[in-house]
Design a protein around this motif. Structure first.
Motif, PDB file in Angstrom:
ATOM      1  N   UNK A 196       0.838  -1.194   0.000  1.00 17.74           N
ATOM      2  CA  UNK A 196       0.000   0.000   0.000  1.00 17.74           C
ATOM      3  C   UNK A 196       0.873   1.243   0.000  1.00 17.74           C
ATOM      4  N   UNK A 197       2.188   1.031   0.066  1.00 19.02           N
ATOM      5  CA  UNK A 197       3.098   2.183   0.077  1.00 19.02           C
ATOM      6  C   UNK A 197       3.065   2.884   1.422  1.00 19.02           C
ATOM      7  N   UNK A 198       3.716   4.023   1.505  1.00 17.59           N
ATOM      8  CA  UNK A 198       3.715   4.752   2.779  1.00 17.59           C
ATOM      9  C   UNK A 198       2.346   5.379   3.026  1.00 17.59           C
ATOM     10  N   UNK A 199       1.868   5.226   4.242  1.00 15.93           N
ATOM     11  CA  UNK A 199       0.586   5.810   4.640  1.00 15.93           C
ATOM     12  C   UNK A 199       0.776   6.432   6.023  1.00 15.93           C
ATOM     13  N   UNK A 200       0.046   7.490   6.298  1.00 16.15           N
ATOM     14  CA  UNK A 200       0.146   8.173   7.577  1.00 16.15           C
ATOM     15  C   UNK A 200      -0.969   7.692   8.502  1.00 16.15           C
ATOM     16  N   UNK A 201      -0.598   7.334   9.729  1.00 17.92           N
ATOM     17  CA  UNK A 201      -1.565   6.927  10.738  1.00 17.92           C
ATOM     18  C   UNK A 201      -1.390   7.797  11.974  1.00 17.92           C
TER      19      UNK A 201
END
Length: 81
Positions: free
Chosen positions: A42-47
């Motif tokens: 999903x690649x880099x994601x911000x949480x």
């Protein structure tokens, strides 16, 4: 009192960005499962509360790696630790 650890909080954050019927795992979990299951990055994601994380959707066929299922770049993997 909060009896939930970091793993539970991370799972809750990842759940909000997931899709129905998909198994969504962190990069650390994917490292253990690599070679046993195919995965789509999903690649880099911000949480919230975690920052940027690389996550993956596991695929049904063990060992089947679709073309788009490439691991995160080495520098991104090192940044986690």
């Amino acid at each position: 009192y909060d009896l939930c650890g970091d793993a539970v909080n991370t799972a809750a954050r990842m759940c909000t960005g997931s899709e129905p019927g998909r198994v969504h795992v962190s990069q650390e979990a994917y490292r253990y499962l690599r070679g046993r299951f195919g995965a789509t990055s999903r690649g880099p994601r911000y949480y919230k509360g975690k920052g940027e994380m690389y996550t993956y959707f596991l695929e049904n066929a063990p060992g089947a790696l679709p073309e788009e299922a490439t691991p995160a770049p080495a520098d991104a993997a090192e940044a986690i630790y």
